[in-house]
Design an enzyme around this catalytic site. Structure first.
Site, PDB file in Angstrom:
ATOM      1  N   HIS A 103      32.668  34.238  36.633  1.00 15.85           N
ATOM      2  CA  HIS A 103      32.358  34.761  37.506  1.00 15.85           C
ATOM      3  C   HIS A 103      30.703  35.171  37.563  1.00 15.85           C
ATOM      4  O   HIS A 103      29.695  34.967  38.493  1.00 15.85           O
ATOM      5  CB  HIS A 103      32.920  35.910  38.328  1.00 15.85           C
ATOM      6  CG  HIS A 103      32.560  37.243  37.592  1.00 15.85           C
ATOM      7  ND1 HIS A 103      33.029  37.915  36.533  1.00 15.85           N
ATOM      8  CD2 HIS A 103      31.613  38.293  37.887  1.00 15.85           C
ATOM      9  CE1 HIS A 103      32.696  38.844  36.064  1.00 15.85           C
ATOM     10  NE2 HIS A 103      32.033  39.395  37.082  1.00 15.85           N
ATOM     11  N   GLU A 133      33.141  47.173  31.410  1.00 18.46           N
ATOM     12  CA  GLU A 133      32.632  45.965  31.788  1.00 18.46           C
ATOM     13  C   GLU A 133      31.439  46.017  32.495  1.00 18.46           C
ATOM     14  O   GLU A 133      31.813  46.434  34.019  1.00 18.46           O
ATOM     15  CB  GLU A 133      33.987  45.161  32.367  1.00 18.46           C
ATOM     16  CG  GLU A 133      33.655  43.596  32.635  1.00 18.46           C
ATOM     17  CD  GLU A 133      32.580  43.217  33.666  1.00 18.46           C
ATOM     18  OE1 GLU A 133      31.412  43.529  33.711  1.00 18.46           O
ATOM     19  OE2 GLU A 133      32.949  42.839  34.789  1.00 18.46           O
ATOM     20  N   GLU A 143      27.169  60.293  35.364  1.00 25.95           N
ATOM     21  CA  GLU A 143      26.215  61.339  35.334  1.00 25.95           C
ATOM     22  C   GLU A 143      26.684  62.578  35.960  1.00 25.95           C
ATOM     23  O   GLU A 143      26.092  63.775  35.390  1.00 25.95           O
ATOM     24  CB  GLU A 143      24.933  61.040  36.351  1.00 25.95           C
ATOM     25  CG  GLU A 143      24.133  59.581  35.805  1.00 25.95           C
ATOM     26  CD  GLU A 143      24.691  58.384  35.833  1.00 25.95           C
ATOM     27  OE1 GLU A 143      24.151  57.344  35.548  1.00 25.95           O
ATOM     28  OE2 GLU A 143      25.684  58.262  36.544  1.00 25.95           O
ATOM     29  N   ARG A 192      36.881  36.306  31.184  1.00 26.05           N
ATOM     30  CA  ARG A 192      36.574  37.738  30.995  1.00 26.05           C
ATOM     31  C   ARG A 192      37.847  38.533  30.738  1.00 26.05           C
ATOM     32  O   ARG A 192      37.794  39.471  29.888  1.00 26.05           O
ATOM     33  CB  ARG A 192      36.078  38.047  32.533  1.00 26.05           C
ATOM     34  CG  ARG A 192      35.889  39.784  32.905  1.00 26.05           C
ATOM     35  CD  ARG A 192      35.624  39.866  34.275  1.00 26.05           C
ATOM     36  NE  ARG A 192      35.573  41.274  34.720  1.00 26.05           N
ATOM     37  CZ  ARG A 192      36.580  42.092  34.965  1.00 26.05           C
ATOM     38  NH1 ARG A 192      37.747  41.631  35.033  1.00 26.05           N
ATOM     39  NH2 ARG A 192      36.354  43.371  35.335  1.00 26.05           N
ATOM     40  N   GLU A 224      21.937  44.985  37.691  1.00 27.25           N
ATOM     41  CA  GLU A 224      22.555  46.052  38.178  1.00 27.25           C
ATOM     42  C   GLU A 224      22.504  47.505  37.390  1.00 27.25           C
ATOM     43  O   GLU A 224      22.528  48.280  37.961  1.00 27.25           O
ATOM     44  CB  GLU A 224      24.136  45.775  38.264  1.00 27.25           C
ATOM     45  CG  GLU A 224      24.532  44.495  39.342  1.00 27.25           C
ATOM     46  CD  GLU A 224      25.999  44.240  39.247  1.00 27.25           C
ATOM     47  OE1 GLU A 224      26.934  45.161  38.554  1.00 27.25           O
ATOM     48  OE2 GLU A 224      26.413  43.396  39.833  1.00 27.25           O
ATOM     49  N   GLN A 276      37.189  43.154  43.462  1.00 27.34           N
ATOM     50  CA  GLN A 276      37.975  43.358  42.232  1.00 27.34           C
ATOM     51  C   GLN A 276      38.869  42.110  41.851  1.00 27.34           C
ATOM     52  O   GLN A 276      38.835  41.825  40.708  1.00 27.34           O
ATOM     53  CB  GLN A 276      38.910  44.395  42.440  1.00 27.34           C
ATOM     54  CG  GLN A 276      38.099  45.817  42.690  1.00 27.34           C
ATOM     55  CD  GLN A 276      37.152  46.071  41.383  1.00 27.34           C
ATOM     56  OE1 GLN A 276      37.778  45.997  40.109  1.00 27.34           O
ATOM     57  NE2 GLN A 276      36.207  46.954  41.496  1.00 27.34           N
ATOM     58  N   ASP A 329      38.973  36.224  36.908  1.00 28.05           N
ATOM     59  CA  ASP A 329      38.101  35.294  35.807  1.00 28.05           C
ATOM     60  C   ASP A 329      38.723  35.453  34.452  1.00 28.05           C
ATOM     61  O   ASP A 329      38.557  36.530  33.777  1.00 28.05           O
ATOM     62  CB  ASP A 329      36.780  36.292  35.703  1.00 28.05           C
ATOM     63  CG  ASP A 329      35.615  35.620  34.700  1.00 28.05           C
ATOM     64  OD1 ASP A 329      36.115  34.799  33.979  1.00 28.05           O
ATOM     65  OD2 ASP A 329      34.648  35.961  34.778  1.00 28.05           O
TER      66      ASP A 329
END
Length: 393
Positions: free
Chosen positions: A329, A151, A137, A62, A160, A53, A59
């Site tokens: 990153h 993000e 979900e 970001r 991913e 994290q 970053d």
């Protein structure tokens, strides 16, 4: 994470495996408990680390893109209900609360949820932000939301496959006039010229095959075992690792040739689950701006914070992972050619790119590249192209 920590996470996940009611999560974390635990150990587990994290929190490109998009658009957050998908440390939820949100649901699947709750409490917004440890979900909330923020981006945007969960959240909870942040995402393909690095990676492959020959001789001499039958498999493995895999890079703009080509654009307000499964074969033609040797390709992405056609933000912002914008990153994904192309000024590289999910792990992708050089803009696109398949691990 070292292997012991992965094994620990795997054992812990098996003992606490939640009931998964939704078929989409079964697809992402498919198979029995061992396969689902492996997905946790290899993907979710890393996001449960504060060290990981911290890498994202430092970053600054970001961070600034999200911070500015929230704090410069407080009118869009005031009195609104926000869903933060994959909250991690909780930083986006903190900013949403400070921007005036009435309620923020901060959803995090890993044990990082516990640390996020501590951080949000310490920063005085726990009366606004509700941290929920759950997958999207399996999430249950009792109201529609005005804004979904996340993000979710991976290397070359799609790696991913977290976007699946964001789309699912949008379809289930976002109001018709709601806002997705980011609202748009675009993938680009460019040409890279770096023969020194390409040759270095090729030399590593050659060295690995030479080590095999030494190993084979040792096995024969010391243990009377002929390993020749496995030589082809070993060389294929090593070639995939050193030559036919993409890798993270922080490219210098001087290494980039020509103008990058847009290969995919997503409107997060309207794109479908099918749209985000990968990249259908997309043709490209990239002219070069000087005589050069093309060592390979690189991919990067941008995300835009604009809002929807019905509900635009007051101020727009863009997060770009292009080489000229400096470190993020995500960096860029580079895939080198086995044999480079020499292209004169006025020529181009043409071909097509396709991305499809790996059967063994659908969070990861294979990239199928077809490519050929042409010496002038007037020359017709050749039909006999080289084809390579790269693993994006």
């Amino acid at each position: 994470f070292d292997q012991n920590r992965r094994k620990h996470a795997k054992r812990k996940f098996i003992s606490n495996l939640p009931k998964m009611e939704d078929e989409k999560l079964r697809v992402v974390m498919q198979g029995g408990e061992e396969e689902k635990a492996s997905d946790f150990a290899n993907y979710f587990c890393s996001y449960a680390s504060l060290y990981h994290q911290k890498q994202m929190l430092t970053d600054h490109r970001r961070m600034k893109a999200y911070y500015d998009s929230i704090m410069s658009n407080k009118s869009k957050f005031k009195g609104k209900v926000v869903l933060d998908v994959g909250t991690g440390s909780g930083i986006l939820s903190l900013w949403c609360a400070k921007a005036g949100a009435k309620k923020v649901y901060a959803v995090e699947y890993t044990d990082m949820a516990k640390l996020a709750k501590k951080l949000l409490t310490a920063n005085g917004v726990d009366h606004i932000v509700e941290v929920i440890q759950s997958s999207v979900e399996d999430l249950k909330i009792n109201e529609a939301v005005d804004i979904i923020i996340s993000e979710w981006m991976g290397y070359f945007l799609l790696r991913e496959s977290m976007l699946d969960s964001v789309i699912k959240a949008r379809d289930k909870w976002l109001k018709p006039d709601g806002i997705m942040l980011p609202s748009h995402a675009t993938m680009y393909l460019g040409l890279v010229s770096d023969e020194e690095d390409r040759l270095y990676k090729a030399s590593e492959y050659i060295q690995s095959t030479q080590e095999w020959h030494r190993f084979k001789k040792e096995m024969s001499k010391m243990y009377q075992c002929d390993m020749s039958v496995l030589e082809g498999v070993y060389k294929t493995e090593q070639k995939e690792y050193y030559i036919l895999s993409t890798f993270w890079a922080e490219l210098n703009p001087d290494q980039c040739i020509g103008k990058p080509y847009e290969v995919k654009h997503l409107d997060l307000q309207t794109c479908t689950m099918q749209d985000v499964q990968g990249l259908e074969e997309k043709s490209f033609r990239i002219p070069v701006d000087r005589d050069c040797t093309i060592s390979g390709f690189y991919g990067y992405f941008t995300t835009d914070f604009i809002g929807s056609e019905k509900n635009k933000l007051d101020k727009f912002f863009t997060l770009s992972t292009a080489p000229e914008n400096g470190y993020t990153h995500w960096g860029q994904q580079v895939f080198y050619l086995e044999v480079p192309h020499w292209v004169p000024l006025g020529g181009a590289i043409c071909g097509s790119i396709k991305m499809e999910r790996q059967k063994e792990n659908i969070r990861l992708y294979n990239i199928i590249m077809k490519h050929q050089q042409i010496d002038s803009e007037e020359e017709r696109t050749p039909t006999n192209m080289h084809q390579d398949t790269y693993l994006m691990p």
